[in-house]
Design a protein around this motif. Structure first.
Motif, mmCIF file in Angstrom:
data_model
loop_
_atom_site.group_PDB
_atom_site.id
_atom_site.type_symbol
_atom_site.label_atom_id
_atom_site.label_comp_id
_atom_site.label_asym_id
_atom_site.label_seq_id
_atom_site.Cartn_x
_atom_site.Cartn_y
_atom_site.Cartn_z
ATOM 1 N N GLU A 1 0.848 -1.195 0.000
ATOM 2 C CA GLU A 1 0.000 0.000 0.000
ATOM 3 C C GLU A 1 0.882 1.242 0.000
ATOM 4 O OE1 GLU A 1 -3.237 -0.279 -0.261
ATOM 5 O OE2 GLU A 1 -3.154 -2.462 -0.085
ATOM 6 N N LEU A 2 0.410 2.287 -0.647
ATOM 7 C CA LEU A 2 1.187 3.528 -0.718
ATOM 8 C C LEU A 2 0.395 4.675 -0.111
ATOM 9 C CD1 LEU A 2 2.411 3.415 -4.434
ATOM 10 C CD2 LEU A 2 3.792 2.969 -2.413
ATOM 11 N N HIS A 3 1.115 5.552 0.555
ATOM 12 C CA HIS A 3 0.465 6.780 1.009
ATOM 13 C C HIS A 3 0.497 7.782 -0.134
ATOM 14 C CE1 HIS A 3 -0.550 5.815 5.032
ATOM 15 N NE2 HIS A 3 0.655 5.303 5.258
ATOM 16 N N ALA A 4 -0.333 8.789 0.007
ATOM 17 C CA ALA A 4 -0.583 9.708 -1.097
ATOM 18 C C ALA A 4 0.688 10.326 -1.674
ATOM 19 C CB ALA A 4 -1.532 10.800 -0.640
ATOM 20 N N GLU A 5 1.597 10.785 -0.809
ATOM 21 C CA GLU A 5 2.741 11.533 -1.327
ATOM 22 C C GLU A 5 3.649 10.655 -2.190
ATOM 23 O OE1 GLU A 5 5.022 13.537 1.612
ATOM 24 O OE2 GLU A 5 6.077 14.742 0.112
ATOM 25 N N MET A 6 3.880 9.450 -1.682
ATOM 26 C CA MET A 6 4.720 8.532 -2.456
ATOM 27 C C MET A 6 4.022 8.137 -3.757
ATOM 28 S SD MET A 6 7.446 6.930 -2.908
ATOM 29 C CE MET A 6 8.490 6.602 -1.528
ATOM 30 N N ALA A 7 2.711 7.907 -3.648
ATOM 31 C CA ALA A 7 1.951 7.544 -4.850
ATOM 32 C C ALA A 7 2.036 8.656 -5.890
ATOM 33 C CB ALA A 7 0.495 7.274 -4.482
ATOM 34 N N ASP A 8 1.895 9.900 -5.425
ATOM 35 C CA ASP A 8 1.960 11.030 -6.357
ATOM 36 C C ASP A 8 3.321 11.102 -7.036
ATOM 37 O OD1 ASP A 8 -0.559 11.642 -5.734
ATOM 38 O OD2 ASP A 8 -0.100 13.359 -4.438
ATOM 39 N N LEU A 9 4.340 10.897 -6.239
ATOM 40 C CA LEU A 9 5.702 10.958 -6.789
ATOM 41 C C LEU A 9 5.914 9.899 -7.871
ATOM 42 C CD1 LEU A 9 8.243 11.372 -3.871
ATOM 43 C CD2 LEU A 9 8.189 12.675 -5.992
ATOM 44 N N LEU A 10 5.496 8.686 -7.536
ATOM 45 C CA LEU A 10 5.717 7.582 -8.480
ATOM 46 C C LEU A 10 4.803 7.695 -9.701
ATOM 47 C CD1 LEU A 10 6.099 4.642 -5.941
ATOM 48 C CD2 LEU A 10 7.917 5.716 -7.271
ATOM 49 N N SER A 11 3.559 8.140 -9.476
ATOM 50 C CA SER A 11 2.632 8.296 -10.602
ATOM 51 C C SER A 11 3.155 9.354 -11.555
ATOM 52 C CB SER A 11 1.258 8.743 -10.118
ATOM 53 O OG SER A 11 0.715 7.775 -9.288
ATOM 54 N N ALA A 12 3.644 10.451 -10.967
ATOM 55 C CA ALA A 12 4.104 11.559 -11.808
ATOM 56 C C ALA A 12 5.234 11.106 -12.720
ATOM 57 C CB ALA A 12 4.572 12.702 -10.932
ATOM 58 N N SER A 13 5.981 10.094 -12.282
ATOM 59 C CA SER A 13 7.110 9.643 -13.099
ATOM 60 C C SER A 13 6.648 8.962 -14.382
ATOM 61 C CB SER A 13 8.016 8.706 -12.288
ATOM 62 O OG SER A 13 7.382 7.470 -12.125
ATOM 63 N N THR A 14 5.362 8.598 -14.447
ATOM 64 C CA THR A 14 4.874 7.969 -15.672
ATOM 65 C C THR A 14 4.397 9.012 -16.680
ATOM 66 O OG1 THR A 14 2.683 7.758 -14.722
ATOM 67 C CG2 THR A 14 4.123 5.860 -14.515
ATOM 68 N N GLY A 15 4.406 10.262 -16.301
ATOM 69 C CA GLY A 15 4.090 11.325 -17.265
ATOM 70 C C GLY A 15 2.606 11.574 -17.447
ATOM 71 N N GLY A 16 1.776 11.054 -16.558
ATOM 72 C CA GLY A 16 0.354 11.389 -16.587
ATOM 73 C C GLY A 16 -0.495 10.485 -17.459
ATOM 74 N N SER A 17 0.111 9.662 -18.298
ATOM 75 C CA SER A 17 -0.699 8.787 -19.149
ATOM 76 C C SER A 17 0.207 7.736 -19.775
ATOM 77 C CB SER A 17 -1.372 9.618 -20.247
ATOM 78 O OG SER A 17 -2.101 8.772 -21.075
ATOM 79 N N ASP A 18 -0.385 6.861 -20.525
ATOM 80 C CA ASP A 18 0.399 5.923 -21.310
ATOM 81 C C ASP A 18 0.029 6.166 -22.761
ATOM 82 O OD1 ASP A 18 1.013 3.600 -22.879
ATOM 83 O OD2 ASP A 18 1.545 2.634 -20.991
ATOM 84 N N PRO A 19 0.920 6.781 -23.541
ATOM 85 C CA PRO A 19 0.560 7.162 -24.909
ATOM 86 C C PRO A 19 0.051 5.990 -25.746
ATOM 87 C CG PRO A 19 2.697 8.065 -24.305
ATOM 88 C CD PRO A 19 2.294 7.151 -23.203
ATOM 89 N N ALA A 20 0.640 4.818 -25.582
ATOM 90 C CA ALA A 20 0.213 3.683 -26.413
ATOM 91 C C ALA A 20 -1.215 3.277 -26.072
ATOM 92 C CB ALA A 20 1.164 2.507 -26.221
ATOM 93 N N LEU A 21 -1.539 3.269 -24.786
ATOM 94 C CA LEU A 21 -2.908 2.914 -24.390
ATOM 95 C C LEU A 21 -3.893 3.966 -24.882
ATOM 96 C CD1 LEU A 21 -2.576 1.589 -20.715
ATOM 97 C CD2 LEU A 21 -2.714 0.298 -22.827
ATOM 98 N N LEU A 22 -3.477 5.219 -24.780
ATOM 99 C CA LEU A 22 -4.353 6.301 -25.221
ATOM 100 C C LEU A 22 -4.564 6.240 -26.735
ATOM 101 C CD1 LEU A 22 -5.966 8.729 -24.266
ATOM 102 C CD2 LEU A 22 -3.930 10.138 -24.555
ATOM 103 N N ASN A 23 -3.497 5.982 -27.464
ATOM 104 C CA ASN A 23 -3.633 5.850 -28.921
ATOM 105 C C ASN A 23 -4.574 4.707 -29.281
ATOM 106 O OD1 ASN A 23 -1.991 7.982 -29.546
ATOM 107 N ND2 ASN A 23 -0.137 6.752 -29.746
ATOM 108 N N GLY A 24 -4.461 3.619 -28.536
ATOM 109 C CA GLY A 24 -5.346 2.478 -28.767
ATOM 110 C C GLY A 24 -6.793 2.878 -28.544
ATOM 111 N N TYR A 25 -7.015 3.624 -27.475
ATOM 112 C CA TYR A 25 -8.376 4.066 -27.170
ATOM 113 C C TYR A 25 -8.912 4.969 -28.292
ATOM 114 C CZ TYR A 25 -12.184 6.654 -25.051
ATOM 115 O OH TYR A 25 -13.396 7.251 -24.840
ATOM 116 N N LEU A 26 -8.057 5.875 -28.763
ATOM 117 C CA LEU A 26 -8.497 6.786 -29.835
ATOM 118 C C LEU A 26 -8.770 6.020 -31.129
ATOM 119 C CD1 LEU A 26 -6.161 9.798 -29.038
ATOM 120 C CD2 LEU A 26 -8.638 9.710 -28.750
ATOM 121 N N ALA A 27 -8.004 4.961 -31.371
ATOM 122 C CA ALA A 27 -8.269 4.110 -32.541
ATOM 123 C C ALA A 27 -9.654 3.481 -32.409
ATOM 124 C CB ALA A 27 -7.200 3.040 -32.666
#
Lengths: 799, 439
Positions: free
Chosen positions: A363-389
Motif C-alpha cells: 500500500e502507498l500513502h498519497a505523497e509517495m503515490a503522487d511521486l511515483l505516478s508523476a514519473s509515468t508522465g500522466g498517461s500511457d501514450p500507447a494505451l491512449l492511442n489504442g483508445y483513440l483508434a
C-alpha cells in the motif's frame, strides 16, 4: 535424413512489455544464454518471436506448432498474468505439453504452486543447464532434478535441501561463474545488453549470485560493441556485486571498452563508497541507476553530494533511482527525501522506478503515490492511442487481423464479459472499454504498488470485472472505463487500475455544437476532444467544414485538427474501413454484438472471432455489391462504409461521398497535422488557420485561374503544406518534411491539378514574371531536382 | 569499397523474385531443413508443404543426394560441355532418357524450368524452319498456362499476360487457347475437343507446335483431361506440329508416375524438365526431344543455338542420378500416389463443412485446395483473405503457396516432399482444418 528432428529441444518464450501490458514476443539475454548452451551441446532451443500477437489461442497454436515437448517461459513481474493466461490456454490445447517457467523473478515464487499458473515446474536456478537436462529427460525423472519446483509440490526447501548443499553443485559461492556458457549467438531484438552477474545461481549461501570472470565480461562487451552500439550499452548486475575488489575489476573492464554511446549501469549507495570519485567520473556512463534498498541512504548527504558532483562533471549523464517494496514502505520519509533529490535537479520526474520481488502488494500513502505516478508522465501514450483508434475506427495496419483489439461494453453488460471468451476472441494486446453512463461514486484513494512496479488505484468498477475474468480463467490485459460527467460533455478515461497521475479528461462534443473560436487559443483547441456525429445536424456541420477546407485549402477551426471525429473511418480513404479485420466490437442489448457502435449486429456474445468476422465481411461485401462500389467513380478514394448509423441511408452516404471527393483528403490532412503539431516544432505553436494545404480545388502559389486538366501526377503520399508563406513538403511514405521553394511548390501544385507541361510553363511565366525560355528551364530543373531527391520520378510528369 | 560507399548501400540488398521490391527483411529466414521440415533462424519448424518451390521432391537432407554431390564435388565441379564431356553428365542424360518412351531420344541440359520452356520454343520453330516450313511459327499455349519468366517463356505464359505488361515487346507468335476447365465443372470435354480441333483446322498450317502443362500448375493445379491431351497429340501429328509438355512441375514422380503424360498415354515430342530433376538441390533442367527433331538438325549439319555456362553441371547431374536412384526404389512412386490420395481424401472429409472450401484437385503429391468466396458466394476467394489465410497457415507451421486466377479458381497448392508419411499427411490436414475451419 540428415538435419534436425522435428520437435527436438525446447521452445523459449519471452514477452516484453513495450508499454503498460502491451506485449511483443521477443528475445532476451537469458534466452540467448540458454540458446547458446543448447547449441554448444548440439541441441535446439527455438525462440518464439512475434511482433504482432494475436489471441491467446492463436499464440498457443503457434507455439504448439513448434512441436517441442518442453516450452519454457521466461517470466517477469510485468508478464506474469499474460504468461499464466497463455500457459493455461496451451495446456487446454495440449495437456501433454510440459511447461516450465524460468527467470530471476521466478526464483522468488518458491511459495507458489506452478500448477496455479498452468506450469509443470518453476526453474529456480541455473536455467541453462537445467532446461537442457529437462529437455533430455522424461517428466518422471524431473523429480530428481534439483533447483526445480514441481507442480503440486508443497514444501520446496525441504525437498531439495540436500541437492542445494551438494558440493558439486554449490562449490564456492564467489566462484559460481557464468563463464561456462558458450558465446551467445548475435541475437536480434535484445538490445545491447551485457551482464556482469545475476541471481540465477545454484548456491543458496550467495543468494544465487553468479558472475562473469573479468576476461569473459570483456569478451561479451567486445562482442556487443562489434554489433554497433548506437544507444547506451546496458550492463546488468553490478548492483549485485558484494565484493569491492570484484566491482572495481568489472569497472576496470568497462574503462577499457568505452563506447561512444556510453554505458548504463546500476550501483547501490554502498557500492558508491567503494569507488573513487575520479574513477566514477572517468567512466563512460550515460546513465547511473542508484538501487536503493535502504531509505536511509536517500537521506545521506554523503551519497547525495557524491552524485551531485558526479552529475556536475558529466554533462548529459542521467541519474535514476530504483526502489524496492521495502524502501517505499516508510513512504513519508522516503517521499520527502526523493522530493529533495527532485528539487535539487539530481533526478527528473521520470527517473523513479520500483522493483518488487514476489507477487505481493504494498500500500502507498498519497505523497509517495503522487511521486511515483508523476514519473509515468500522466498517461500511457500507447494505451491512449489504442483508445483513440477505438473511437475513430482508424487502426494502424499492423494492429489489424490478429483478434479483436477493443470491445466496447455498456455498464449493464459488464458482468457477462467472460462470456465473450476473450482468450479466443481478443488479441493479447486488447482492452474492454466500459462505458459508465452513471456518474461514478467517489473513489477511495487506496493506492498501491505490486509486482508490475507501477502505481495502481483500487477502483470499484474494476475489481469485480477483473475478479470475474480471473474466476473464468480468461485473460484480458486491460479494462478501461469511460466515466461520463453529469452533463455528458466530459469524460474521464480510467485505464484499468493504473494510476498515471493526472486523469485523462476528454471532451465530448456533438459536431454541431463545436463552438466558433473566439481567439487563437480556442482556434487551436485545448486537450482531447471527441467530435460526435449523432444526428443529421452534426453531419451538416461537418460537411460545412469539409466544404470550407476544399474551398480555402486550410482548416478554419482548431477542433478540426485537434479533435477526433468519432468513427472517422467512415469518411476516410479507400481501404481505411477495418470492419473485415474486426479490430473493435460493441456489445449491445440482448447479447448482440456489432462491429461499429450504433450499427446493425453481426452476431451474439459467444460467437467465435471467425464467425463474427465472416458475418461482418459478408454483410459488407453484399452491401458493396448492392451499391455497385466496384464500378463507382470514387472507388479509389472512398472507404465504403457499409455499417451506417440510423440517421443516414445508403443513398445519402454515397451522395455525400460523391459530392465531397476530397473528404478522404480532409481526413488525411487533419490526421497529418495532428502528428506534425505533436512532433514538429515548425507546426507546434502555429495558429491552425495559418497552415495551408494544396488541393485540386485550392492552390496557394498556382493561380486559381488554372483549372485541373487531368489526373494528378503528384502521388497521394505527398502533401504540399504552407506555414505562413513557407511552402513545405511532407512525404507520408518516408515521414520526411522538407522546405520547398515557391517554384517547387508551384510545380507540385500543378501536378496535383494534373496540368500539362505547357500550362505549367505558362503558370511559371505568370507567377515569376519569366519569359518562355526561362520558364521551360525552371520547369525542367525543378523536375530533375524532384527526381534526384526521390520525391517525384520524372516519368510521372505529364509530357 | 570505402565505408562511406558501403553506408550508402541498402541495408537489405536482396530483391526477392515476384515480390514487391520494397519487401525485404520481412521474409522468414530459413536456416536448415530435414525431411519435410524446414527451420527458421529462431528455431521454429515448419512443414514445407510445397517442397521448396515444388522442387525439393525428396525432402531435405537426403543422404544419397548429399553423398553424390560431395563425391562429384571432390572429383570435378565443372566441365565445359561446349568442348568436353564428363561421365556423370552423360550418364544422367542416359538415365533420364531411359525413363521415357522411345520417341524421346536426345537430351539438352538447361539450368531452370524457364530455360527449358525457352529451349522448347526455339526447337519447335527451328524444326519447322529446317523443314522449310517458315510459315509455321505460331505456338499454341493455354490461357492460364505458366511456363516461366524468361522472354520466350513469359511470352508463352497465358496467366501472366497482364503482370508482364510493360516488359514488351514480348516474343511474338503465341496463340492462347482457352484452358479446358471441364474438370472444374465448366463446359464439357466434347466442347473442349471441338474447340482445339477448330483451332488446328483454322491455324494448323501456321502452327509450329503446342506447349502444355499436363496439369496446370501456377494457374491452380488443374489436371487437363486425358482425352484433351490425347487429342492434341493427334492434332499435332495431323498438322505436322510438335507437342511440348512442360513437366517442370509435374515430372520426376510428382504425380505418382515418373511423368504426368504417362497418365494419358500421350507422348510429347519435347519434354521440359527441371525442379524435381535432382530434387532441387542444385540448379538444373533438361529438355528431352525426339529423334525426328534431332535428324533435322543433323541433316542440316547444325548445332542448336542454346547455351548457359552451367547447363549440365556435373555436380547437379550427380544429384540427378541420386534422385533417379531414389525414385526407382520399389514402392516410391506408389507411395507418392497413396499419400496424395490420402491427403485429398482427408482434406475432403475434414473440410466438408467449411464454407470456404470448394474442392481438392490433383494427382499424386500435387494437390490444389480450391477455396471459394463464402461471403458473397463467388467462385473465388478475395486475394486479401487468401493471403491472410496462407499467413495463418504459416504461423501454425505449414508453408503453402497460394494460387489466384481471378474468375477461374483461387486456393493454395500443397506439393509436399515424397518422403511425407501418413502421420504427417494427417498433421498437415489438421493444421489446415484448424485454420480454415475457424473456431
Amino acid at each position: 535424413m540428415y538435419g534436425f528432428t522435428y520437435g527436438e529441444g525446447i521452445t523459449l518464450i519471452h514477452f516484453k512489455a513495450q508499454s503498460s501490458r502491451l506485449y511483443t514476443a521477443g528475445d532476451s539475454l537469458n534466452c540467448r544464454y540458454i540458446r547458446a548452451h543448447f547449441k554448444s551441446r548440439g541441441g535446439n532451443a527455438a525462440q518464439y518471436i512475434e511482433a504482432s500477437l494475436g489471441t491467446l489461442q492463436d499464440c498457443a497454436e503457434e507455439i504448439e506448432s513448434f512441436g517441442s515437448a518442453v516450452v519454457a517461459f521466461e517470466v517477469e513481474p510485468q508478464t506474469y498474468s499474460l504468461c499464466r493466461g497463455l500457459c493455461r490456454t496451451l495446456k487446454r490445447l495440449d495437456p501433454d505439453i510440459r511447461i516450465v517457467w524460468f527467470g530471476e523473478w521466478v526464483g522468488t515464487l518458491r511459495d507458489t504452486d506452478p500448477a496455479d499458473a498452468g506450469a509443470d515446474a518453476f526453474v529456480l536456478a541455473e536455467p541453462e543447464s537445467r532446461l537442457w537436462r529437462l529437455s533430455e529427460s522424461d517428466k518422471e525423472s524431473w523429480r530428481s532434478e534439483p533447483g526445480l519446483k514441481l507442480a503440486g509440490e508443497v514444501d520446496f526447501e525441504d525437498t531439495h535441501q540436500e541437492a542445494f548443499s551438494d558440493p558439486q553443485a554449490g562449490i564456492e559461492p564467489d566462484m559460481c561463474l557464468l563463464d561456462r556458457l558458450s558465446s551467445p549467438d548475435a541475437a536480434k531484438g535484445s538490445g545491447c545488453t551485457v551482464r556482469w552477474a545475476d541471481l540465477q545461481g545454484e548456491t543458496s549461501q550467495s543468494n544465487g549470485l553468479r558472475r562473469h570472470s573479468a576476461s569473459r565480461f570483456a569478451q561479451e562487451l567486445q562482442q556487443e560493441a562489434n554489433c554497433g552500439a548506437y544507444s547506451p550499452m546496458v550492463v546488468e548486475g553490478f548492483e549485485l556485486e558484494p565484493s569491492p575488489q570484484r566491482l572495481l575489476q568489472g569497472l576496470g573492464v568497462l574503462e577499457q571498452h568505452a563506447t561512444g554511446a556510453g554505458f548504463e549501469i546500476a550501483l547501490s549507495p554502498e557500492q558508491l563508497g567503494w569507488i573513487e570519485p575520479e574513477r566514477l567520473e572517468a567512466l563512460s556512463l550515460a546513465t547511473l541507476e542508484l538501487v536503493v534498498t535502504d531509505s536511509g541512504s536517500l537521506r545521506s548527504s554523503e551519497v547525495r553530494n557524491r552524485l551531485a558532483d558526479w552529475k556536475k562533471g558529466k554533462a548529459g549523464a542521467k541519474l535514476r533511482i530504483t526502489l524496492d517494496e521495502k524502501t517505499v514502505s516508510p513512504e513519508q520519509e522516503t517521499a520527502s527525501a526523493l522530493r529533495d533529490w527532485l528539487t535539487a535537479g539530481l533526478i527528473g520526474q521520470g527517473d523513479l522506478n520500483v522493483r518488487v520481488k514476489g507477487p505481493g502488494r504494498t500500500e502507498l500513502h498519497a505523497e509517495m503515490a503522487d511521486l511515483l505516478s508523476a514519473s509515468t508522465g500522466g498517461s500511457d501514450p500507447a494505451l491512449l492511442n489504442g483508445y483513440l483508434a477505438f473511437k475513430t475506427g482508424q487502426y494502424p495496419p499492423q494492429a489489424l487481423g490478429s483478434g479483436v483489439k477493443h470491445v466496447g461494453v455498456s455498464e449493464e453488460h459488464a458482468a457477462g464479459l467472460a462470456g465473450l471468451e476473450p482468450d479466443q476472441l481478443m488479441g493479447v494486446n486488447s482492452a474492454f472499454i466500459l462505458n459508465k453512463n452513471s456518474v461514478c461514486k467517489s473513489e477511495k484513494e487506496e493506492k498501491y504498488i505490486d509486482m508490475e512496479g507501477v502505481v495502481k488505484q483500487s477502483r470499484e468498477w474494476y475489481g469485480p470485472i477483473d475478479h470475474e475474468l480471473e474466476r473464468q480463467r480468461q485473460y484480458v490485459p486491460h479494462v478501461h472505463a469511460e466515466i461520463l460527467s453529469a452533463d455528458d460533455r466530459m469524460m474521464r478515461l480510467e485505464m484499468s487500475e493504473f494510476d498515471f497521475g493526472s486523469p485523462v479528461e476528454i471532451g465530448l462534443t456533438n459536431y454541431r455544437e463545436a463552438s466558433e473560436p473566439a481567439d487563437k487559443e480556442t482556434a487551436n483547441g485545448q486537450g482531447l476532444e471527441i467530435l460526435q456525429l449523432v444526428q443529421p445536424a452534426d453531419l451538416d456541420a461537418f460537411m460545412e467544414d469539409v466544404e470550407a477546407f476544399e474551398r480555402e485549402g486550410r482548416f478554419l477551426r482548431g477542433y478540426q485538427v485537434q479533435g477526433y471525429v468519432a468513427d472517422s473511418c467512415r469518411w476516410s480513404a479507400a481501404g481505411q474501413c477495418p470492419i473485415k479485420q474486426l479490430p473493435r466490437l460493441y456489445t449491445e442489448a440482448d447479447g448482440k454484438v456489432s462491429g461499429c457502435g450504433g450499427c446493425s449486429a453481426i452476431g451474439r456474445i459467444g460467437d467465435s472471432y471467425d464467425a463474427l468476422q465472416r458475418e461482418a465481411a459478408a454483410i459488407s461485401t453484399r452491401e458493396q455489391l448492392l451499391r455497385g462500389c466496384d464500378g463507382c467513380e470514387i472507388r479509389d478514394t472512398c472507404s465504403k462504409c457499409t455499417f451506417l448509423p440510423e440517421y443516414m441511408t445508403r443513398n445519402q452516404y454515397c451522395d455525400l461521398r460523391k459530392r465531397h471527393v476530397l473528404l478522404h483528403r480532409y481526413m488525411q490532412v487533419a490526421q497529418l497535422l495532428k502528428g506534425l503539431r505533436q512532433y514538429t516544432a515548425a507546426f507546434r505553436d502555429v495558429d491552425i488557420r495559418e497552415i495551408g494545404v494544396s488541393l485540386r480545388t485550392c492552390t496557394h502559389v498556382l493561380p486559381a485561374s488554372y483549372p485541373s486538366e487531368g489526373d494528378a501526377w503528384v502521388p497521394d503520399h505527398l502533401f504540399v503544406l504552407f506555414v505562413g508563406d513557407q511552402p513545405l513538403l511532407y512525404q507520408a511514405n518516408g515521414g520526411k518534411l522538407l522546405k520547398l521553394s515557391p517554384l517547387m511548390a508551384l510545380v507540385l501544385e500543378a501536378g496535383i491539378k494534373g496540368l500539362s507541361e505547357i500550362s505549367l510553363r505558362r503558370a511559371i511565366s505568370e507567377v515569376f514574371k519569366a519569359d518562355e525560355a526561362q520558364a521551360e528551364t525552371a520547369a525542367r530543373q525543378v523536375g530533375l531536382k524532384l527526381d534526384e531527391m526521390g520525391i517525384l520520378p520524372a516519368s510521372r510528369r505529364a509530357s | 569499397m570505402s565505408t562511406l560507399q558501403n553506408a550508402q548501400k541498402a541495408v537489405y540488398p536482396l530483391i526477392h523474385p515476384l515480390k514487391n521490391v520494397q519487401l525485404g527483411e520481412s521474409f522468414t529466414s530459413l536456416l536448415e531443413g530435414s525431411g519435410i521440415y524446414v527451420r527458421d533462424e529462431n528455431g521454429k519448424p515448419y512443414i514445407d508443404g510445397i517442397s521448396g518451390l515444388w522442387n525439393v521432391s525428396l525432402g531435405y537432407g537426403h543422404p544419397g543426394i548429399r553423398q553424390a554431390i560431395l563425391e562429384q564435388l571432390d572429383r570435378i565441379p565443372f566441365v565445359n560441355l561446349v568442348d568436353q564431356t564428363n561421365p556423370t553428365t552423360v550418364k544422367f542424360a542416359q538415365e533420364l532418357l531411359a525413363l521415357t518412351p522411345e520417341r524421346l531420344s536426345r537430351a539438352i541440359y538447361t539450368c531452370t524450368g524457364s530455360e527449358s520452356a525457352e529451349l522448347a520454343i526455339k526447337l519447335m520453330r527451328k524444326y519447322q524452319s529446317l523443314r522449310g516450313l517458315e510459315q509455321k511459327q505460331n505456338i499454341v499455349a493455354l490461357s492460364i498456362s505458366y511456363h516461366g519468366t524468361y522472354y520466350g517463356a513469359m511470352s508463352a505464359s497465358g496467366i501472366d499476360r497482364e503482370i508482364s505488361q510493360g516488359y514488351g515487346p514480348k516474343v511474338p507468335g503465341f496463340l492462347f487457347h482457352d484452358t479446358p476447365l471441364s474438370s472444374l465443372g465448366r463446359g464439357s470435354e466434347d466442347e473442349e475437343l471441338r474447340a482445339i480441333e477448330e483451332l488446328f483446322e483454322r491455324e494448323g498450317d501456321r502452327i509450329a507446335g503446342m506447349i502444355v502443362e499436363p496439369i496446370i500448375g501456377s494457374g491452380g493445379t488443374i489436371p487437363l483431361p486425358d482425352a484433351f491431351l490425347r487429342k492434341i497429340r493427334e492434332l499435332c501429328d495431323l498438322h505436322g506440329a510438335l507437342l511440348a509438355f512442360d513437366e517442370v512441375a509435374t515430372g520426376m514422380g510428382r504425380t505418382g508416375r515418373m511423368f504426368a503424360f504417362e497418365h494419358s498415354g500421350a507422348v510429347p515430342d519435347i519434354l521440359c524438365l527441371s525442379k524435381g530433376i535432382n530434387s532441387g538441390y542444385l540448379p538444373l533442367g533438361a529438355v528431352l526431344f525426339s529423334e525426328a527433331i534431332y535428324r533435322e538438325f543433323a541433316a542440316a549439319n547444325l548445332h542448336i543455338e542454346h547455351l548457359s555456362t552451367q547447363n549440365g553441371n556435373p555436380i547437379a547431374c550427380a544429384a540427378g542420378l541420386a534422385t533417379i536412384e531414389a525414385l526407382n526404389q520399389p514402392g516410391m512412386l506408389e507411395h507418392v500416389s497413396e499419400m496424395g490420395e490420402l491427403l485429398r481424401e482427408l482434406l475432403n472429409e475434414e473440410l466438408a463443412d467449411c464454407p470456404a472450401f470448394l474442392e481438392t484437385r490433383g494427382k499424386g503429391l500435387m494437390t490444389g485446395v480450391a477455396l471459394q468466396d463464402d461471403l458473397a458466394g463467388g467462385v473465388c476467394m478475395e486475394a486479401e483473405r487468401l493471403s491472410a489465410l496462407v499467413g495463418r497457415l504459416k504461423q501454425r507451421g505449414l508453408i503453402v503457396y497460394p494460387f489466384y486466377t481471378p474468375g477461374v479458381t483461387t486456393g493454395f497448392h500443397l506439393y509436399p516432399p515424397f518422403v511425407v508419411s501418413a502421420q504427417e499427411v494427417s498433421k498437415i490436414v489438421g493444421i489446415i482444418k484448424k485454420t480454415l475451419g475457424g473456431r
